[in-house]
Design a protein around this motif. Structure first.
Motif, PDB file in Angstrom:
ATOM      1  N   LYS A 103      -1.250   5.124   8.495  1.00 46.38           N
ATOM      2  CA  LYS A 103      -1.249   3.705   7.961  1.00 46.38           C
ATOM      3  C   LYS A 103      -2.712   3.409   8.424  1.00 46.38           C
ATOM      4  CE  LYS A 103       2.716   1.953  10.668  1.00 46.38           C
ATOM      5  NZ  LYS A 103       3.546   3.033  10.809  1.00 46.38           N
ATOM      6  N   ALA A 104      -3.971   3.925   8.422  1.00 47.32           N
ATOM      7  CA  ALA A 104      -5.573   3.678   8.448  1.00 47.32           C
ATOM      8  C   ALA A 104      -5.131   3.356   6.771  1.00 47.32           C
ATOM      9  CB  ALA A 104      -5.722   5.179   9.948  1.00 47.32           C
ATOM     10  N   ALA A 105      -4.954   4.313   6.267  1.00 52.45           N
ATOM     11  CA  ALA A 105      -5.569   5.508   4.918  1.00 52.45           C
ATOM     12  C   ALA A 105      -4.895   3.914   4.071  1.00 52.45           C
ATOM     13  CB  ALA A 105      -4.954   6.058   3.965  1.00 52.45           C
ATOM     14  N   GLN A 106      -3.951   3.272   4.058  1.00 53.70           N
ATOM     15  CA  GLN A 106      -3.187   2.208   3.555  1.00 53.70           C
ATOM     16  C   GLN A 106      -3.729   1.168   3.773  1.00 53.70           C
ATOM     17  OE1 GLN A 106       0.890   2.511   5.556  1.00 53.70           O
ATOM     18  NE2 GLN A 106       1.736   3.893   4.105  1.00 53.70           N
ATOM     19  N   LEU A 107      -4.487   0.430   5.266  1.00 54.09           N
ATOM     20  CA  LEU A 107      -4.983  -0.756   5.627  1.00 54.09           C
ATOM     21  C   LEU A 107      -6.441  -0.570   4.582  1.00 54.09           C
ATOM     22  CD1 LEU A 107      -4.669  -2.994   7.565  1.00 54.09           C
ATOM     23  CD2 LEU A 107      -5.590  -2.115   8.455  1.00 54.09           C
ATOM     24  N   ILE A 108      -7.073   0.522   4.583  1.00 55.76           N
ATOM     25  CA  ILE A 108      -8.192   0.798   3.753  1.00 55.76           C
ATOM     26  C   ILE A 108      -7.862   0.449   2.262  1.00 55.76           C
ATOM     27  CG2 ILE A 108      -9.994   2.052   3.135  1.00 55.76           C
ATOM     28  CD1 ILE A 108     -10.509   1.375   5.786  1.00 55.76           C
ATOM     29  N   PHE A 109      -6.949   0.732   1.599  1.00 62.35           N
ATOM     30  CA  PHE A 109      -6.801   0.563   0.338  1.00 62.35           C
ATOM     31  C   PHE A 109      -6.793  -0.613  -0.191  1.00 62.35           C
ATOM     32  CE2 PHE A 109      -3.611  -0.296  -2.987  1.00 62.35           C
ATOM     33  CZ  PHE A 109      -4.572   0.677  -4.383  1.00 62.35           C
ATOM     34  N   PHE A 110      -6.264  -1.728   1.555  1.00 61.59           N
ATOM     35  CA  PHE A 110      -5.694  -2.649   1.156  1.00 61.59           C
ATOM     36  C   PHE A 110      -6.587  -3.966   0.718  1.00 61.59           C
ATOM     37  CE2 PHE A 110      -3.300  -6.249   4.368  1.00 61.59           C
ATOM     38  CZ  PHE A 110      -2.222  -6.953   2.351  1.00 61.59           C
ATOM     39  N   ALA A 111      -7.483  -3.755   2.432  1.00 65.53           N
ATOM     40  CA  ALA A 111      -9.034  -3.951   1.926  1.00 65.53           C
ATOM     41  C   ALA A 111     -10.009  -3.882   0.638  1.00 65.53           C
ATOM     42  CB  ALA A 111      -9.900  -3.276   3.135  1.00 65.53           C
ATOM     43  N   VAL A 112      -9.648  -2.373   0.408  1.00 66.49           N
ATOM     44  CA  VAL A 112     -10.198  -2.253  -0.984  1.00 66.49           C
ATOM     45  C   VAL A 112      -9.285  -3.243  -2.270  1.00 66.49           C
ATOM     46  CG1 VAL A 112     -10.790  -0.628  -2.976  1.00 66.49           C
ATOM     47  CG2 VAL A 112     -11.142   0.129   0.002  1.00 66.49           C
ATOM     48  N   ALA A 113      -8.641  -3.332  -2.139  1.00 66.26           N
ATOM     49  CA  ALA A 113      -8.055  -4.041  -3.080  1.00 66.26           C
ATOM     50  C   ALA A 113      -7.658  -5.840  -3.854  1.00 66.26           C
ATOM     51  CB  ALA A 113      -6.257  -3.682  -3.153  1.00 66.26           C
ATOM     52  N   ASP A 114      -7.530  -6.127  -2.337  1.00 68.59           N
ATOM     53  CA  ASP A 114      -8.129  -7.165  -1.829  1.00 68.59           C
ATOM     54  C   ASP A 114     -10.026  -7.826  -2.358  1.00 68.59           C
ATOM     55  OD1 ASP A 114      -7.028 -10.386  -0.963  1.00 68.59           O
ATOM     56  OD2 ASP A 114      -9.240  -9.520   0.273  1.00 68.59           O
ATOM     57  N   THR A 115     -10.454  -7.127  -1.226  1.00 71.52           N
ATOM     58  CA  THR A 115     -11.669  -7.310  -2.192  1.00 71.52           C
ATOM     59  C   THR A 115     -12.325  -6.854  -3.445  1.00 71.52           C
ATOM     60  OG1 THR A 115     -12.331  -6.598   0.592  1.00 71.52           O
ATOM     61  CG2 THR A 115     -14.306  -6.655  -1.300  1.00 71.52           C
ATOM     62  N   PHE A 116     -12.024  -5.947  -4.236  1.00 69.98           N
ATOM     63  CA  PHE A 116     -12.052  -6.179  -5.660  1.00 69.98           C
ATOM     64  C   PHE A 116     -10.947  -7.491  -6.423  1.00 69.98           C
ATOM     65  CE2 PHE A 116     -10.508  -4.550 -10.293  1.00 69.98           C
ATOM     66  CZ  PHE A 116     -11.785  -3.599 -10.102  1.00 69.98           C
ATOM     67  N   CYS A 117     -10.580  -7.520  -5.878  1.00 70.17           N
ATOM     68  CA  CYS A 117      -9.819  -9.011  -6.360  1.00 70.17           C
ATOM     69  C   CYS A 117     -10.588 -10.290  -6.393  1.00 70.17           C
ATOM     70  CB  CYS A 117      -8.246  -9.210  -5.882  1.00 70.17           C
ATOM     71  SG  CYS A 117      -7.492 -10.815  -5.772  1.00 70.17           S
ATOM     72  N   LYS A 118     -11.119  -9.864  -5.626  1.00 70.33           N
ATOM     73  CA  LYS A 118     -12.083 -11.307  -4.882  1.00 70.33           C
ATOM     74  C   LYS A 118     -13.270 -11.311  -5.510  1.00 70.33           C
ATOM     75  CE  LYS A 118     -12.271 -10.668  -0.156  1.00 70.33           C
ATOM     76  NZ  LYS A 118     -12.466 -11.043   0.711  1.00 70.33           N
ATOM     77  N   ALA A 119     -13.868  -9.759  -5.319  1.00 68.35           N
ATOM     78  CA  ALA A 119     -15.539  -9.662  -6.357  1.00 68.35           C
ATOM     79  C   ALA A 119     -15.741 -10.332  -7.399  1.00 68.35           C
ATOM     80  CB  ALA A 119     -15.524  -7.927  -5.937  1.00 68.35           C
ATOM     81  N   ASN A 120     -14.016  -9.120  -8.663  1.00 73.00           N
ATOM     82  CA  ASN A 120     -14.537  -9.391  -9.799  1.00 73.00           C
ATOM     83  C   ASN A 120     -13.291 -10.894 -10.550  1.00 73.00           C
ATOM     84  OD1 ASN A 120     -15.497  -6.711 -10.381  1.00 73.00           O
ATOM     85  ND2 ASN A 120     -14.464  -6.241  -9.203  1.00 73.00           N
ATOM     86  N   ASN A 121     -12.783 -12.078  -9.456  1.00 74.15           N
ATOM     87  CA  ASN A 121     -11.907 -12.873 -10.176  1.00 74.15           C
ATOM     88  C   ASN A 121     -10.872 -12.593 -10.328  1.00 74.15           C
ATOM     89  OD1 ASN A 121     -12.091 -15.576  -9.460  1.00 74.15           O
ATOM     90  ND2 ASN A 121     -12.611 -16.311 -11.492  1.00 74.15           N
ATOM     91  N   ILE A 122     -10.134 -11.644  -9.990  1.00 71.81           N
ATOM     92  CA  ILE A 122      -9.138 -11.440 -11.245  1.00 71.81           C
ATOM     93  C   ILE A 122      -8.186 -11.567 -10.447  1.00 71.81           C
ATOM     94  CG2 ILE A 122      -7.282  -8.893 -10.906  1.00 71.81           C
ATOM     95  CD1 ILE A 122     -10.012  -7.292 -10.680  1.00 71.81           C
ATOM     96  N   ASP A 123      -6.924 -12.470 -11.520  1.00 73.82           N
ATOM     97  CA  ASP A 123      -6.297 -13.316 -10.486  1.00 73.82           C
ATOM     98  C   ASP A 123      -4.724 -12.173 -10.084  1.00 73.82           C
ATOM     99  OD1 ASP A 123      -3.793 -15.194  -9.700  1.00 73.82           O
ATOM    100  OD2 ASP A 123      -3.177 -15.610 -12.184  1.00 73.82           O
TER     101      ASP A 123
END
Length: 249
Positions: free
Chosen positions: A108-128
């Motif tokens: 679950k710890a690995a899943q949460l880190i991936f979750f954070a990376v994916a969401d932050t990538f979405c915001k940082a690169n303005n990806i819909d």
């Protein structure tokens, strides 16, 4: 009827949703335990909060161009996110968040880190693009969607767990899912790999030969790196040397 465009979550709504929920997740877990150690952070809850609200510069991709909504474009963007996560773990010390001292944290710890990376990538690169956890009881950890019909599944598994069973189960969900364009099985190597990768690769080859849809396998090296002062090569790792009690994952 809402248009397809309106049904896709915007980067801003993606950000607001997870900023609103990550605090609730954190305090719900902390409230259910009298012994949660913020220094060990076994589920990466504190790091999740920091990554969501922190500096986005490490996640930006200069020159990244997002194309028109399509199945192929969604698959390309999800692959970029997965590969970026792989790079952060292997080359930018994100592997440290997968470990507490000499023992890997729970899946679950690995899943949460991936979750954070994916969401932050979405915001940082303005990806819909909208990552969502699967609310059902199946093994699929994330569903990325663009509009209503385009969907990509991502399942995360640690090498110390039941990798073969997890892969075969995801194949069944992927092949039976409607409006799903592709699936990725993200295998994080934290040791105790054995023949698991060989077995799932053979199973994938068999499925492909039968003309069946099969999740792609991407391996991330999340093993501990030796100290820079003692290792002979840049990416020298510490091999399996932990006692594991999480094989049920």
């Amino acid at each position: 009827m809402k248009s397809r465009k309106s049904q896709a979550a915007s980067p801003r709504s993606c950000q607001n949703r997870f900023l609103a929920t990550q605090g609730a997740i954190l305090y719900a877990v902390l409230g259910s335990s009298d012994s949660y150690d913020p220094k060990a952070d076994p589920l990466n809850l504190y790091r999740f909060r920091e990554m969501i609200a922190g500096d986005l510069s490490v996640f930006t991709q200069p020159g990244l161009n997002v194309g028109k909504p399509s199945s192929a474009e969604l698959q390309r963007l999800v692959l970029i996110i997965v590969e970026h996560f792989k790079t952060l773990v292997e080359n930018n010390n994100l592997w440290e968040l997968l470990w507490h001292e000499d023992k890997p944290k729970r899946e679950k710890a690995a899943q949460l880190i991936f979750f954070a990376v994916a969401d932050t990538f979405c915001k940082a690169n303005n990806i819909d693009i909208a990552p969502e956890t699967n609310p059902g009881g199946g093994p699929v950890d994330f569903r990325f969607s663009k509009g209503y019909t385009n969907r990509v599944l991502v399942e995360i598994k640690l090498s110390k767990g039941k990798v073969v069973q997890g892969y075969k189960t995801q194949i069944g969900i992927y092949q039976g899912a409607s409006n799903t364009d592709s699936a990725t099985f993200l295998l994080i190597n934290v040791g105790k790999m054995g023949q698991k990768l060989v077995e799932i690769q053979k199973h994938r080859d068999t499925q492909i030969e039968a003309g069946l849809a099969t999740p792609e396998i991407i391996v991330v090296d999340g093993r501990r790196k030796r100290s820079a002062s003692v290792r002979e090569t840049l990416f020298e790792v510490i091999e399996d040397d932990f006692n594991d009690d999480d094989d049920e994952e």
